[in-house]
Scaffold this motif. Structure first.
Motif, PDB file in Angstrom:
ATOM      1  N   ASN A 139       0.824  -1.198   0.000  1.00 54.79           N
ATOM      2  CA  ASN A 139       0.000   0.000   0.000  1.00 54.79           C
ATOM      3  C   ASN A 139       0.860   1.251   0.000  1.00 54.79           C
ATOM      4  OD1 ASN A 139      -2.246  -1.474  -0.128  1.00 54.79           O
ATOM      5  ND2 ASN A 139      -2.959  -1.076   1.967  1.00 54.79           N
ATOM      6  N   GLN A 140       1.964   1.188   0.727  1.00 53.17           N
ATOM      7  CA  GLN A 140       2.858   2.347   0.737  1.00 53.17           C
ATOM      8  C   GLN A 140       3.357   2.639  -0.677  1.00 53.17           C
ATOM      9  OE1 GLN A 140       3.935   4.320   3.625  1.00 53.17           O
ATOM     10  NE2 GLN A 140       4.252   5.594   1.804  1.00 53.17           N
ATOM     11  N   GLU A 141       3.733   1.539  -1.358  1.00 49.44           N
ATOM     12  CA  GLU A 141       4.245   1.752  -2.703  1.00 49.44           C
ATOM     13  C   GLU A 141       3.129   2.228  -3.649  1.00 49.44           C
ATOM     14  OE1 GLU A 141       7.495  -0.248  -5.645  1.00 49.44           O
ATOM     15  OE2 GLU A 141       5.897  -1.558  -4.940  1.00 49.44           O
ATOM     16  N   ALA A 142       1.946   1.695  -3.448  1.00 52.32           N
ATOM     17  CA  ALA A 142       0.819   2.132  -4.267  1.00 52.32           C
ATOM     18  C   ALA A 142       0.634   3.635  -4.131  1.00 52.32           C
ATOM     19  CB  ALA A 142      -0.447   1.397  -3.840  1.00 52.32           C
ATOM     20  N   LEU A 143       0.639   4.050  -2.893  1.00 52.46           N
ATOM     21  CA  LEU A 143       0.486   5.476  -2.597  1.00 52.46           C
ATOM     22  C   LEU A 143       1.602   6.277  -3.266  1.00 52.46           C
ATOM     23  CD1 LEU A 143       0.149   6.438   1.176  1.00 52.46           C
ATOM     24  CD2 LEU A 143       1.584   7.734  -0.383  1.00 52.46           C
ATOM     25  N   ASP A 144       2.819   5.845  -3.087  1.00 54.11           N
ATOM     26  CA  ASP A 144       3.971   6.570  -3.635  1.00 54.11           C
ATOM     27  C   ASP A 144       3.968   6.578  -5.157  1.00 54.11           C
ATOM     28  OD1 ASP A 144       4.758   6.949  -1.037  1.00 54.11           O
ATOM     29  OD2 ASP A 144       6.292   5.352  -1.065  1.00 54.11           O
ATOM     30  N   LEU A 145       3.585   5.424  -5.717  1.00 50.35           N
ATOM     31  CA  LEU A 145       3.620   5.330  -7.179  1.00 50.35           C
ATOM     32  C   LEU A 145       2.629   6.285  -7.837  1.00 50.35           C
ATOM     33  CD1 LEU A 145       4.044   1.499  -7.901  1.00 50.35           C
ATOM     34  CD2 LEU A 145       5.728   3.319  -8.221  1.00 50.35           C
ATOM     35  N   HIS A 146       1.548   6.568  -7.156  1.00 50.77           N
ATOM     36  CA  HIS A 146       0.592   7.519  -7.744  1.00 50.77           C
ATOM     37  C   HIS A 146       1.226   8.890  -7.892  1.00 50.77           C
ATOM     38  CE1 HIS A 146      -2.568   4.486  -7.057  1.00 50.77           C
ATOM     39  NE2 HIS A 146      -3.183   5.139  -8.032  1.00 50.77           N
ATOM     40  N   ILE A 147       1.985   9.269  -6.866  1.00 57.22           N
ATOM     41  CA  ILE A 147       2.627  10.584  -6.921  1.00 57.22           C
ATOM     42  C   ILE A 147       3.657  10.606  -8.054  1.00 57.22           C
ATOM     43  CG2 ILE A 147       4.000  12.241  -5.600  1.00 57.22           C
ATOM     44  CD1 ILE A 147       2.706  10.914  -3.047  1.00 57.22           C
ATOM     45  N   PRO A 179       2.487  11.326   2.894  1.00 55.92           N
ATOM     46  CA  PRO A 179       3.304  12.542   2.768  1.00 55.92           C
ATOM     47  C   PRO A 179       2.486  13.798   3.047  1.00 55.92           C
ATOM     48  CG  PRO A 179       2.974  11.496   0.629  1.00 55.92           C
ATOM     49  CD  PRO A 179       2.255  10.657   1.629  1.00 55.92           C
ATOM     50  N   THR A 180       3.183  14.868   3.212  1.00 52.59           N
ATOM     51  CA  THR A 180       2.493  16.141   3.414  1.00 52.59           C
ATOM     52  C   THR A 180       2.249  16.793   2.061  1.00 52.59           C
ATOM     53  OG1 THR A 180       4.547  17.380   3.501  1.00 52.59           O
ATOM     54  CG2 THR A 180       3.715  16.502   5.586  1.00 52.59           C
ATOM     55  N   GLN A 181       1.356  17.738   2.062  1.00 59.03           N
ATOM     56  CA  GLN A 181       1.072  18.475   0.825  1.00 59.03           C
ATOM     57  C   GLN A 181       2.331  19.195   0.341  1.00 59.03           C
ATOM     58  OE1 GLN A 181      -2.238  18.734  -0.874  1.00 59.03           O
ATOM     59  NE2 GLN A 181      -0.605  19.114  -2.349  1.00 59.03           N
ATOM     60  N   ALA A 182       3.078  19.714   1.279  1.00 56.25           N
ATOM     61  CA  ALA A 182       4.295  20.438   0.911  1.00 56.25           C
ATOM     62  C   ALA A 182       5.281  19.526   0.201  1.00 56.25           C
ATOM     63  CB  ALA A 182       4.926  21.061   2.153  1.00 56.25           C
ATOM     64  N   GLN A 183       5.382  18.315   0.719  1.00 53.98           N
ATOM     65  CA  GLN A 183       6.302  17.373   0.066  1.00 53.98           C
ATOM     66  C   GLN A 183       5.861  17.080  -1.366  1.00 53.98           C
ATOM     67  OE1 GLN A 183       5.950  14.338   3.163  1.00 53.98           O
ATOM     68  NE2 GLN A 183       8.189  14.277   3.303  1.00 53.98           N
ATOM     69  N   ASP A 246      12.640   4.603  -0.354  1.00 58.11           N
ATOM     70  CA  ASP A 246      12.773   3.988  -1.669  1.00 58.11           C
ATOM     71  C   ASP A 246      11.398   3.596  -2.158  1.00 58.11           C
ATOM     72  OD1 ASP A 246      15.411   3.864  -2.576  1.00 58.11           O
ATOM     73  OD2 ASP A 246      15.896   2.397  -0.997  1.00 58.11           O
ATOM     74  N   SER A 247      11.074   4.047  -3.339  1.00 60.68           N
ATOM     75  CA  SER A 247       9.783   3.684  -3.903  1.00 60.68           C
ATOM     76  C   SER A 247       9.902   3.828  -5.401  1.00 60.68           C
ATOM     77  CB  SER A 247       8.692   4.624  -3.379  1.00 60.68           C
ATOM     78  OG  SER A 247       7.691   3.901  -2.720  1.00 60.68           O
ATOM     79  N   GLY A 248       9.266   2.955  -6.092  1.00 61.83           N
ATOM     80  CA  GLY A 248       9.272   3.088  -7.542  1.00 61.83           C
ATOM     81  C   GLY A 248      10.498   2.464  -8.158  1.00 61.83           C
ATOM     82  N   GLY A 249      11.000   3.079  -9.194  1.00 59.67           N
ATOM     83  CA  GLY A 249      12.088   2.481  -9.950  1.00 59.67           C
ATOM     84  C   GLY A 249      11.558   1.448 -10.907  1.00 59.67           C
ATOM     85  N   LEU A 250      12.497   0.705 -11.513  1.00 60.65           N
ATOM     86  CA  LEU A 250      12.081  -0.244 -12.540  1.00 60.65           C
ATOM     87  C   LEU A 250      11.775  -1.611 -11.952  1.00 60.65           C
ATOM     88  CD1 LEU A 250      14.814   0.681 -15.163  1.00 60.65           C
ATOM     89  CD2 LEU A 250      12.548   1.684 -14.883  1.00 60.65           C
ATOM     90  N   LEU A 251      12.717  -2.072 -11.106  1.00 61.74           N
ATOM     91  CA  LEU A 251      12.548  -3.401 -10.523  1.00 61.74           C
ATOM     92  C   LEU A 251      13.362  -3.462  -9.249  1.00 61.74           C
ATOM     93  CD1 LEU A 251      15.480  -4.854 -11.295  1.00 61.74           C
ATOM     94  CD2 LEU A 251      14.341  -5.064 -13.512  1.00 61.74           C
ATOM     95  N   HIS A 252      13.072  -4.443  -8.441  1.00 69.68           N
ATOM     96  CA  HIS A 252      13.772  -4.596  -7.172  1.00 69.68           C
ATOM     97  C   HIS A 252      14.186  -6.048  -6.991  1.00 69.68           C
ATOM     98  CE1 HIS A 252      12.741  -0.536  -5.939  1.00 69.68           C
ATOM     99  NE2 HIS A 252      11.522  -0.780  -6.438  1.00 69.68           N
ATOM    100  N   SER A 253      15.471  -6.238  -6.815  1.00 74.05           N
ATOM    101  CA  SER A 253      15.945  -7.601  -6.555  1.00 74.05           C
ATOM    102  C   SER A 253      16.063  -7.806  -5.051  1.00 74.05           C
ATOM    103  CB  SER A 253      17.310  -7.811  -7.205  1.00 74.05           C
ATOM    104  OG  SER A 253      17.159  -7.806  -8.601  1.00 74.05           O
ATOM    105  N   TYR A 254      15.803  -9.007  -4.665  1.00 74.47           N
ATOM    106  CA  TYR A 254      15.838  -9.341  -3.232  1.00 74.47           C
ATOM    107  C   TYR A 254      16.614 -10.639  -3.043  1.00 74.47           C
ATOM    108  CZ  TYR A 254      14.027 -10.490   1.441  1.00 74.47           C
ATOM    109  OH  TYR A 254      13.897 -10.806   2.764  1.00 74.47           O
TER     110      TYR A 254
END
Ligand SMILES: Cc1cc2nc3c(=O)[nH]c(=O)nc-3n(C[C@H](O)[C@H](O)[C@H](O)COP(=O)(O)OP(=O)(O)OC[C@H]3O[C@@H](n4cnc5c(N)ncnc54)[C@H](O)[C@@H]3O)c2cc1C
Ligand SMILES: Cc1ncc(C[n+]2csc(CCOP(=O)(O)OP(=O)(O)O)c2C)c(N)n1
Ligand code: SF4
Ligand SMILES: [Mg+2]
Lengths: 417, 545, 332
Positions: A139-147, A179-183, A246-254
């Motif tokens: 959900n955090q990433e979902a939120l971030d990805l929208h921005i 995040p805040t509106q300012a951010q 960290d959010s977004g980018g192309l891919l994430h290896s683990y």
């Protein structure tokens, strides 16, 4: 600000922070809570300067979005499943016209049989539509990805689909850092459209293009979309500098650095996969994960880099191209086609079928042991399908006896197939 | 703005696509001949002056009218307006009241004192005009405008010819006639009254004239043989009407008695009968040998006479004029429509009998003119109105059988132009007539519905007892209304239809008075403009290749 | 002695212009410097009624909006003939998205303008009858129902012309199209089908609905101008004969529209808030046959043995219109 909230609501708030100017709403599970949330923010006055339009269909939702975006307004909508397909024609159109609409797809299976639960068939059916497609793991990433989606889409003047797993994310109450509106304002400049319907500078948008230029148009769309491969990481970095994560980018290896087996997947299932991988690592298996955030454009080079040292790759996908096989897997296989890596396609979680750690353990174990078939379906109830197939085989019209006999001996087979 | 390749285009850029190449037929503007113009014996460009009247530019209208006819106030009263008979509007509701608008313009000119403009240069040539009837006046006017020195020799004591000595006052008030004649004289035309030309050759030589126009009319009353007991009581119409003018001091108002019979069926007969009524006759009866339908008099005149109480006896001939009564034989039409005697007689009480059987021309002045041909009392002229004698032209009643003021005016004009050409050593060629603007050429959908305006008519009592003008004129409102009923047949009236209806914007509007042109770069030749031109001023012609 | 009023203008307002009218009383199309929103060089067929109707309507809307106008266009002839790459005929900001979504795209534009505070910029959506009464009907109804600030203009040429003359729900009965061929027991488009969207628009109680034809420019312009005075959802349905689809001479386009109106086959009226407020009366009533006969799409009615029964049914439809809308004017 940290808060415990429903995924849909988190997305609604994040979208509101992006100051959308036109939002089109049409209900379909499991997306509905998102537009409800935005609608409430508009109605309450919290989100100002926004037209919230209750349209009569998803086709209209995307069409309204096309109009408002072409007229220079930052535009958002959300849909899922049948809704996405209902608007399919307009989905293609929005990207063809180069309109940076952002749309959440709360991923859900496509009927018939009608099914409200999660898989990725809907988004992937639109994979050739010219939209950028981002898949959220949490959900955090979902939120971030929208921005990030607004930033990316508006920069490239292309529409962006943010895909999040229906119910699993949309309806899950999780802690998110809002995040805040300012951010957000610091990160996302006001929308300055590349082309706009404006009486001061009239243009005709949406010409009919014949064979003499259509190929070029398509090539340019491709070239433009591919620019996202550079932008996404840059925007992710910038995002980190402002939002601190960290959010977004192309891919994430683990845990993939030394992995002989790498599991590739998109969306929320990555969590379960990572847990399983952790446990297998603890047991000594050299297994890792590669989660794909950007599905379109497909980051082929980066995927190849991430997978190049593996012996085998297991692509676990919540989608399936009937009659052919994996979709994500095909893309992955193409990316690493020059490398000596075995690639397995696993259809999983279709129509909301639970993907359990237990099943994943068995699956990965089988892969490591070389026992996995190249195309399998996780937790497929063989008994049921076999019985049905047998029944159908009996009932099927057998055709003229002579021909059946010949077929048995293989004489006409070549012609028939 | 960053415009995506091919998908977003610059405004109006299709101008690069010259769709004119699609065309197989092209539209062309043309002026077709309106039927009114074609029918006008004076060659008036009626549609053109109505066009100016429509917009309220009456002076321009009058100036346009008087290019062809210097007597609009007169014509607006006495012309039999064949134009209205030809008018296309009659197929819609009723013909345009052209004549009434003409009268309005003529009256307006008198009221406002509009004058003709003298020519800037004089030719140095001298032209003699014999007779100050409409033919002579028209010729003199045109010749003066063309810069020639003109002298009119008129036998009578006043100018006007039959307009003055024939047509009664109640149809043509004399002040109107006087003003229009004065305006012509003001152009510098010399008018010599009481100057009867007895010998044309001599008159021309004496006056050192380079050419001459004859318009002596036809003034000798035709007579029928009617055995008469009391010959004093048998008069002729021309004399009666002439004496009404009191032109000569010695001429008294005619004494016609209580019961007057007029013999004849033409307009002159009607005029005399109506005059008799006004002079106090209790009975004024027209006797005519054929039926009402066959009467040469115009129907509206017959109608007006009947309204005033004139009686008609059709299918009757007068056999004998006795003391206080006439013997009349009834006639019957044979299968060919000719009246045949029936042998049935009756008597009609009459104090006087007026013969209105037509007039012959007095051509005695032409005795010594060589080459001149006279056939059945009519001087023969060519297409340019020239007689067999070079330099001698003729027109009006003496030169044709169509005897009206309008024809006379037309003859005078045509002759003047021919004289001008002749004086310059050339030959007059009438400009070729364009094709007709027939009713079928029009798209009458576009015209507003509007019935003809009726002119005010004097009340019947005054019509029976005074010589006041019977028919009133139109006021400005009505005149303009009437002018605007014109369909402008065959001539662009700037309705903007072609400009509007072109699906390809291929008509360029040039602005007021300048009409339109086609932009053949884009005209696809669909023909909508042709179909939708109300007045038929566009045609389609095949493209050459 | 009855005197005529001075306000008689020879052609009144029947013609496009009229030099006798005061300039401000003249039509938009009569202006020397009119907008020509749809420029020359477009690729419509010769005599295309749709090209004409579109320029009439959009120029009038431009006039009303003082040039501040944006148009959304459905797929169809109008779109195809006006904007084939690399040239466009439009001189106004214009967008084409899809066949069935012009109304919704316009809604979006209107929403954007509202939110941007550009109240002076107005929005029109336009499409053919197929794009309006069939495939675009959902979006249209939605736009109406929300009372979005859009003027929707339908150019009704009675069929899917751009794809080769197929039947739409605005194709009149008995007409031959490529999908209702003039064969079989009941040749042409069946009776008892189709829909009249102006009436459906009225049922939405939107502020303004009108019909018009390219044969009455002044009426058409007046309606567009009236519509532009109003905010909210407005609908104008313009009959635009298609020479190709109807099988008529290219020069007869306006004549055909006129015949449709004068026979009562196509009712011309306007309505506000769902109530008819005016009709353009028939000037000279004509039998419907006069409208049908010149059209090749009705040729099957006029063979050696004319189909009098079918013609009578079509006449009955016209008569019904005449009664329903009072097309013969007040005195009748
Ligand atoms: C009673 C009556 C009513 C009429 N009503 C109408 C009518 O309503 N509408 C219409 O269009 N027509 C009418 N006409 C016919 C019309 O008047 C004549 O056709 C017309 O006047 C002929 O014109 P003109 O110039 O040829 O001859 P006239 O008008 O006859 O003029 C000839 C002039 O030449 C003069 N003249 C003759 N011989 C000589 C000479 N040797 N020397 C010098 N001068 C000479 C005469 O004095 C006369 O003034 C009417 C005729 C009459 C008799
Ligand atoms: C979704 C969709 N279905 C079908 C078409 C094909 N199509 C394009 S234009 C057209 C016909 C348009 O008809 P109409 O709206 O009446 O406009 P016209 O061409 O007659 O002016 C059709 C069927 C399309 N472009 N999109
Ligand atoms: S097919 Fe009909 S509507 Fe289409 S461009 Fe041709 S005439 Fe116009
Ligand atoms: Mg159509």
């Amino acid at each position: 600000m940290l808060k415990q909230t429903e995924g849909s609501h988190a997305v609604a708030e994040a979208v509101a922070l992006c100051r959308p100017e036109v939002v089109c709403a049409y209900p379909i599970s499991p997306q509905t809570h998102i537009v409800e949330g935005v609608g409430e923010l508009v109605k309450s006055g919290e989100l100002r300067n926004c037209e919230f339009i209750n349209v009569e269909s998803e086709f209209a939702a995307m069409s309204v979005a096309i109009g408002s975006s072409a007229a220079g307004a930052r535009t958002y909508t959300a849909t899922a499943s049948q809704g996405l397909l209902f608007m399919a024609e307009a989905v293609f159109n929005a990207s063809g016209l180069g309109l940076p609409i952002v749309m959440t797809v709360a991923n859900r299976a496509i009927g018939a049989p009608i099914n409200i639960w999660n898989d990725h068939t809907d988004s992937l059916a639109m994979r050739d539509s010219g939209w950028l497609q981002l898949f959220a793991e949490t959900n955090q990433e979902a939120l971030d990805l929208h921005i990030q989606a607004f930033r990316l889409g508006e920069e490239l003047s292309l529409p962006v689909m943010v895909c999040m797993d229906g119910f699993i994310l949309t309806h899950a109450y999780e802690r998110v850092d809002m995040p805040t509106q300012a951010q957000v304002d610091a990160y996302l400049p006001p929308y300055s459209p590349r082309q706009v319907l404006d009486p001061a500078e009239p243009v005709s948008i949406g010409a009919m293009v014949g064979p003499e230029a259509f190929m070029e148009v398509r090539y340019l769309a491709h070239a433009k979309q591919r620019q996202a491969l550079e932008r996404m990481p840059a925007y992710a970095a910038e995002f980190k500098s402002i939002f601190g994560r960290d959010s977004g980018g192309l891919l994430h290896s683990y845990r993939a650095d030394d992995a002989e087996t790498i599991v590739v997947a998109m969306g929320s299932v990555l969590g379960t996969i990572k847990d399983t991988v952790d446990e297998m690592r603890a047991a000594g298996d050299k297994i890792g994960v590669m989660g794909l955030t950007l599905f379109r454009p497909f980051p082929s080079a980066q995927v190849r880099d991430a997978l190049q040292h593996a012996k085998r790759v297991v692509v676990l996908e919540k989608s399936f191209s009937i009659g052919a096989g994996g979709i994500l897997a095909t893309n992955v296989r193409t990316a690493i086609s020059a490398l000596p890596i075995d690639t397995y396609t696993v259809g999983a979680g279709l129509g909301g079928r639970a993907i359990t750690k237990r099943s994943l353990h068995a699956l990965f174990r089988g892969a490591i042991q070389g026992k996995l078939e190249f195309l399998t379906f996780l937790d497929l109830n063989r008994e049921v399908v076999d019985k049905q197939l047998a029944r159908e085989a009996q009932k099927r019209r057998s055709g003229p006896i002579a021909e059946n006999l010949l077929r048995d001996v293989g004489v006409v087979a070549a012609k028939i197939v | 703005m960053e415009k995506p390749f091919a998908i977003t285009l610059d405004p109006g850029s299709s101008l690069a696509n010259r769709t004119g190449s699609w065309r197989t037929y092209r539209p062309e503007y043309l002026d077709r001949l309106p039927p009114c113009n074609a029918a006008c014996p004076a060659g008036e460009n009626i549609q053109a002056w109505l066009f100016n009247a429509e917009s309220g530019d009456y002076e321009k209208a009058w100036r346009s009218l008087t290019v062809n006819n210097p007597l609009p106030a007169t014509m607006g009263r006495v012309c039999y307006h064949p134009c209205e008979g030809a008018c296309n509007r009659q197929h819609l509701d009723a013909s345009v009241g052209i004549n009434s608008v003409e009268r309005f313009l003529g009256d307006e000119a008198i009221k406002r004192g509009w004058k003709f403009v003298k020519p800037e240069k004089q030719s140095g040539k001298r032209v003699l005009v014999v007779g100050a009837g409409p033919a002579g006046l028209s010729a003199a006017y045109q010749l003066a405008l063309l810069g020639h020195a003109v002298s009119i020799y008129e036998a009578g004591p006043a100018a006007g010819g039959m307009m003055r000595f024939g047509i009664p006052k109640y149809r043509l008030p004399r002040d109107v006639l006087d003003s229009e004649i004065a305006r012509i004289v003001d152009l510098g035309v010399e008018l010599r009254l009481n100057t009867h030309v007895d010998d044309l050759k001599q008159a021309m030589a004496e006056g050192r004239f380079d050419a001459c126009f004859l318009g002596v009319g036809a003034h000798i009353a035709k007579r029928a043989y009617i055995p008469a007991g009391d010959a004093n009581r048998v008069l002729d119409a021309v004399s009666v009407l002439r004496s009404m003018e009191g032109a000569h001091e010695e001429e008294m108002k005619p004494l016609l008695g209580r019961r007057v019979v007029v013999y004849g069926g033409g307009n002159t007969a009607i005029d005399v009968a109506r005059t008799a009524k006004r002079l106090g006759a209790e009975e004024s009866i027209i006797v005519y040998r054929r039926t009402r339908e066959k009467m040469p008099a115009h129907d509206f005149e017959v109608e007006e006479a009947l309204q005033e109480g004139v009686m008609m006896k059709w299918l009757s001939t007068i056999k004998e004029a006795g003391e206080g009564e006439l013997t009349v034989e009834k006639m019957a039409l044979d299968e060919n429509g000719f009246p045949q005697p029936t042998g049935e007689y009756e008597t009609v009480a009459a104090d006087s009998l007026v013969l209105a059987l037509g007039q012959d021309a007095d051509l005695s002045l032409l005795g010594k003119v060589a080459g001149l041909v006279i056939d059945q009392g009519v001087v023969q002229v060519d297409a340019a109105m020239m007689t067999g004698c070079p330099g001698v032209f003729a027109g009006g009643d003496m030169a044709g059988n169509d005897r009206t003021v309008t024809v006379a005016v037309g003859h005078g004009k045509k002759a003047a132009r021919a004289i001008d050409a002749w004086l310059r050593g050339g030959k007059y060629e009438a400009s070729p007539k364009p094709e007709m603007a027939t009713f079928e050429r029009l798209n009458t959908w576009y015209y507003s519905d509007a019935p003809k305006t009726v002119r005010p008519v004097l009340d019947i009592i005054r019509r029976q007892s005074t010589f006041e003008e019977v028919l009133g004129g139109l006021d400005e409102t009505n005149a303009q209304f009437e002018a605007r009923r014109c369909l402008s047949c065959g001539n662009c009236f700037e309705c903007d239809n072609c400009y509007g209806v072109c699906p390809d914007n291929a008509v360029i509007k040039l602005g007021p008075g300048k009409r339109f042109v086609f932009n053949y770069d884009y005209c696809k030749g669909c023909g909508v403009c042709v179909a939708e031109c109300p007045c038929g001023a566009i045609r389609m012609v095949p493209e050459e290749n | 002695m009855s005197y005529q009023p001075i306000s008689f203008y020879q052609t009144g307002t029947f013609t496009v212009g009229n030099r006798l009218l005061a300039p401000d009383e003249r039509s938009v199309q009569a202006q020397v410097k009119r907008y020509n929103s749809l420029n020359s060089g477009h690729r419509a067929c010769q005599g295309c009624g749709e090209a004409l109707g579109a320029r009439y309507a959009i120029d009038a809307a431009m006039e009303a909006a003082h040039g501040q106008l944006i148009a959304a266009n459905a797929t169809g002839c109008l779109e195809v003939f006006s904007t084939p790459y690399p040239e466009t005929s439009w001189q106004i900001p214009w967008v084409h998205s899809l066949f069935g979504n012009a109304a919704a795209v316009a809604t979006g534009i209107a929403a954007a303008l509202k939110v941007k505070g550009k109240h002076d910029v107005r929005v029109v959506a336009q499409g053919g009858d197929g794009g309006t009464t069939d495939i675009g009907f959902g979006c249209l109804s939605g736009m109406f129902e929300r009372n979005d600030d859009v003027l929707y203009i339908c150019y009704d040429n009675g069929g899917y012309m751009n794809t080769g003359i197929q039947r739409s729900s605005a194709t009149p009965p008995a007409a031959r199209t490529a999908t209702t061929m003039a064969v079989g027991a009941e040749p042409g488009n069946p009776f008892g089908q189709g829909k009249f969207v102006p009436a459906i628009a009225m049922a939405h109680d939107i502020p303004y609905v009108a019909t018009a034809t390219v044969a009455d420019l002044r009426d058409l312009e007046a309606k567009v101008l009236r519509a532009m005075e109003i905010r909210g959802a407005r609908y104008i349905h313009i009959l635009v004969p298609c020479p190709l689809g109807w099988g008529t001479a290219s020069g007869d386009t306006i004549k055909m529209a006129r015949l449709a109106k004068e026979t009562g086959f196509f009712p011309v009226f306007e309505a506000e808030q769902g109530v008819v407020t005016g009709v353009l009366p028939i000037r000279k009533k004509l039998p419907v046959e006069e409208f049908l006969r010149p059209q090749k799409r009705y040729a099957h009615l006029f063979g050696k043995q004319p189909k009098v029964d079918v013609i009578a049914k079509l006449q009955a439809l016209a008569d019904r219109n005449i009664r329903k809308y009072g097309l013969l004017g007040e005195e009748h």
